[in-house]
Design an enzyme around this catalytic site. Structure first.
Site, mmCIF file in Angstrom:
data_model
loop_
_atom_site.group_PDB
_atom_site.id
_atom_site.type_symbol
_atom_site.label_atom_id
_atom_site.label_comp_id
_atom_site.label_asym_id
_atom_site.label_seq_id
_atom_site.Cartn_x
_atom_site.Cartn_y
_atom_site.Cartn_z
ATOM 1 N N ASP A 1 3.130 56.485 59.651
ATOM 2 C CA ASP A 1 3.545 55.095 59.867
ATOM 3 C C ASP A 1 4.366 54.707 58.641
ATOM 4 O O ASP A 1 3.871 54.760 57.509
ATOM 5 C CB ASP A 1 2.279 54.227 59.987
ATOM 6 C CG ASP A 1 2.614 52.771 60.282
ATOM 7 O OD1 ASP A 1 3.663 52.295 59.818
ATOM 8 O OD2 ASP A 1 1.810 52.128 60.964
ATOM 9 N N ALA B 1 12.149 57.899 63.576
ATOM 10 C CA ALA B 1 13.194 58.892 63.864
ATOM 11 C C ALA B 1 13.196 59.472 65.272
ATOM 12 O O ALA B 1 14.236 59.936 65.740
ATOM 13 C CB ALA B 1 13.074 60.040 62.863
ATOM 14 N N CYS C 1 17.606 48.503 69.986
ATOM 15 C CA CYS C 1 18.329 48.601 71.261
ATOM 16 C C CYS C 1 17.903 47.402 72.109
ATOM 17 O O CYS C 1 17.577 47.537 73.279
ATOM 18 C CB CYS C 1 18.097 49.934 71.957
ATOM 19 S SG CYS C 1 16.375 50.352 72.212
ATOM 20 N N PRO D 1 13.304 60.372 69.219
ATOM 21 C CA PRO D 1 13.296 61.840 69.297
ATOM 22 C C PRO D 1 14.315 62.536 68.391
ATOM 23 O O PRO D 1 14.430 63.752 68.444
ATOM 24 C CB PRO D 1 13.629 62.099 70.767
ATOM 25 C CG PRO D 1 14.471 60.930 71.168
ATOM 26 C CD PRO D 1 13.966 59.757 70.377
HETATM 27 C C1 LIG Z 1 13.836 53.243 68.903
HETATM 28 S S1 LIG Z 1 12.830 54.637 68.721
HETATM 29 C C2 LIG Z 1 13.779 55.586 67.571
HETATM 30 C C3 LIG Z 1 14.911 56.357 68.206
HETATM 31 C C4 LIG Z 1 15.497 57.378 67.245
HETATM 32 N N1 LIG Z 1 15.939 56.782 66.011
HETATM 33 C C5 LIG Z 1 16.656 58.159 67.845
HETATM 34 O O1 LIG Z 1 17.800 57.799 67.660
HETATM 35 O O2 LIG Z 1 16.395 59.161 68.526
HETATM 36 C C6 LIG Z 1 11.560 54.021 67.694
HETATM 37 C C7 LIG Z 1 10.593 55.078 67.193
HETATM 38 O O3 LIG Z 1 9.780 54.456 66.198
HETATM 39 C C8 LIG Z 1 8.515 55.045 66.228
HETATM 40 N N2 LIG Z 1 7.640 54.096 65.492
HETATM 41 C C9 LIG Z 1 7.069 52.965 65.929
HETATM 42 N N3 LIG Z 1 6.415 52.353 64.940
HETATM 43 C C10 LIG Z 1 6.568 53.120 63.830
HETATM 44 C C11 LIG Z 1 6.116 53.044 62.494
HETATM 45 N N4 LIG Z 1 5.373 52.014 62.103
HETATM 46 N N5 LIG Z 1 6.460 54.021 61.631
HETATM 47 C C12 LIG Z 1 7.221 55.070 62.028
HETATM 48 N N6 LIG Z 1 7.664 55.212 63.305
HETATM 49 C C13 LIG Z 1 7.358 54.241 64.188
HETATM 50 C C14 LIG Z 1 8.228 55.232 67.694
HETATM 51 O O4 LIG Z 1 7.261 56.251 67.889
HETATM 52 C C15 LIG Z 1 9.612 55.615 68.224
HETATM 53 O O5 LIG Z 1 9.729 57.015 68.271
#
Ligand SMILES: C[S@@+](CC[C@H](N)C(=O)[O-])C[C@H]1O[C@@H](n2cnc3c(N)ncnc32)[C@H](O)[C@@H]1O
EC number: 2.1.1.176
Length: 441
Positions: free
Chosen positions: A317, A270, A389, A272
């Site tokens: 996670d 989620a 993205c 930021p």
């Molecule tokens: C593409 S960004 C998300 C952007 C967000 N949905 C937004 O619109 O603001 C991906 C996010 O996934 C988190 N992330 C990476 N691996 C993850 C996991 N296994 N479980 C939960 N979050 C994870 C990262 O810390 C990062 O904040």
């Protein structure tokens, strides 16, 4: 770009007047050297502003312009330096030359000032030993500009300003429009806003922008595109939570999720929190927002607080179901997975040079694990929106084709009449991939 140990702290202030071009060139060179050593520009900038909190806004702006511009054009400067130097110089002088070449390219009207100021900057580092070389290289770059530019235009990395492996991949995957995708990656990003319908109507918002003399247009998905980016402090209604900054491509997530009041929704990656907030602004749902990074998860809560929105935000996670799931399935899941960010490279130009070709398979493997875990918590009849993205097929259509083939209970629903939807980066929005998957009952 070769990863080398960092040769300097990157935040020690140069002994130059803060309002001089030499100061901006050298400070930027230290940021670029950090990226060359394998760090991200975001981290280096954060450290810089902590170390030099009183940097005036004008100086900050000059450093940001030079840093983003130099990293956008990085491939070209290194091609030219390779022609003018027998071997790379010690950092931060090598990066000082990169920054100076970028400025010579973009501000030819002030070429001699740039050379003089870069030489003054070189005089203050490494005992001034490279002052003469810096002067010689930059003067040669000016003298031989026509021939150097001709040679640079004939070199793939220098012309397209992306690493060779990246260019080859895009060219293979997009034989018809690879040039425009690479060109979009080198542009300045647009600035788009999301209207919060809980706080303002579109008409009210457009009226306040007209009053503030900020020209905007409304895109087909309702996003507002500013004619020119402006600091958030100038955006009417930002502080009041009537609008948020969010790329127009990202504003398709809440639309494609097919939301309705009362649904149980999971936003699995989620932070930021831009899409989290959009979901909550779009429907009255019970939302769980996860992020694996505690500092980033806090940003989700802060963003929701600013907008007066509520969700159950957890640091976890999303693959580790035993840790965060209470056994109640979700009607909708947003899987905005970690990815190469190849569709938003113009916002983070360091990424082009930091990524390696084999990173893509690593991201794809992680995304596959996330998809497999989240499918277990989706209710029969529920829908999961997979988002990246990225513009690379391995993270997008190939990922989803593989998932659908492994799961007979997965039905791919069309988005805009397509089985999945690849938005390519353009003047209106960044590059995003969307795929909507339904779990058959
Ligand atoms: C593409 S960004 C998300 C952007 C967000 N949905 C937004 O619109 O603001 C991906 C996010 O996934 C988190 N992330 C990476 N691996 C993850 C996991 N296994 N479980 C939960 N979050 C994870 C990262 O810390 C990062 O904040």
């Amino acid at each position: 770009m070769h990863t080398r140990p960092r040769s300097h702290p990157g935040t020690a202030a140069p002994v130059l007047p803060e309002d001089s071009l030499a100061y901006a060139l050298l400070t930027t060179a230290q940021l670029v050297a950090d990226v060359v050593a394998g760090g991200t520009l975001t981290e280096s900038l954060a450290k810089l502003w902590i170390a030099r909190p009183a940097t005036p806004p004008g100086v900050r702006g000059a450093i940001l312009d030079l840093a983003y511009g130099t990293l956008r054009d990085f491939g070209r400067q290194d091609f030219i330096l390779d022609k003018l130097l027998q071997k790379p110089l010690q950092e931060p002088v090598q990066s000082l030359l990169r920054v100076a070449l970028h400025r010579l390219d973009t501000r030819p009207d002030t070429a001699h000032t740039t050379v003089d100021q870069a030489v003054s900057a070189a005089a203050t580092v490494l005992g001034g030993n490279f002052k003469g070389v810096a002067n010689g290289v930059l003067r040669n770059a000016l003298r031989q500009a026509v021939d150097l530019n001709k040679a640079a235009d004939a070199d793939m990395v220098s012309e397209f300003r992306h690493p060779a492996w990246w260019i080859r991949r895009i060219r293979t995957q997009y034989p018809d429009n690879w040039r425009s995708i690479l060109a979009a990656g080198n542009t300045h990003p647009p600035m788009a806003l999301r209207i919060n319908p809980l706080r303002a109507t579109r008409d009210e918002t457009l009226e306040s922008f007209a009053e503030a003399e900020l020209p905007v247009c409304v895109l087909p998905n309702g996003a507002l595109l500013l004619e020119r980016p402006v600091p958030v402090a100038r955006i009417p209604g930002f502080v009041e939570g009537c609008v948020s900054v969010q790329d127009a491509g990202a504003q398709y997530a809440a639309l494609h999720l097919d939301l309705a009041d009362g649904q149980r929704v999971l936003d699995a990656c989620a932070a930021p929190g831009g899409k989290t907030a959009h979901i909550l602004e779009s429907a009255d749902v019970m939302l769980t927002a996860l992020d694996t990074d505690p500092a980033r998860a806090r940003r989700v809560s802060e963003n929701l607080d600013r907008l007066g929105l509520k969700a159950n935000v957890k640091t976890a996670d999303c693959r580790d179901l035993n840790r965060w799931w209470n056994g109640r399935p979700f009607d909708r899941i947003l899987a905005d997975v970690p990815c190469s960010a190849s569709g938003v490279v113009r916002r983070n130009p360091d990424i082009k040079w930091l990524r390696r070709s084999d990173d893509i398979a690593r991201f794809a493997a992680q995304q596959k694990e996330i998809l497999e875990a989240l499918w277990q918590v989706l209710a029969p009849g529920g829908k999961m929106l997979y988002v990246t993205c990225s513009v690379f097929a391995e993270e997008n259509r190939e990922q989803i084709a593989g998932f659908a083939a492994r799961h007979p209970d997965c039905r791919r629903l069309s988005i805009a009449d397509q089985p999945d939807c690849q938005y390519l980066p353009c003047a209106e929005h960044d590059g995003f991939f969307y795929s909507l998957l339904e779990k058959t009952p």
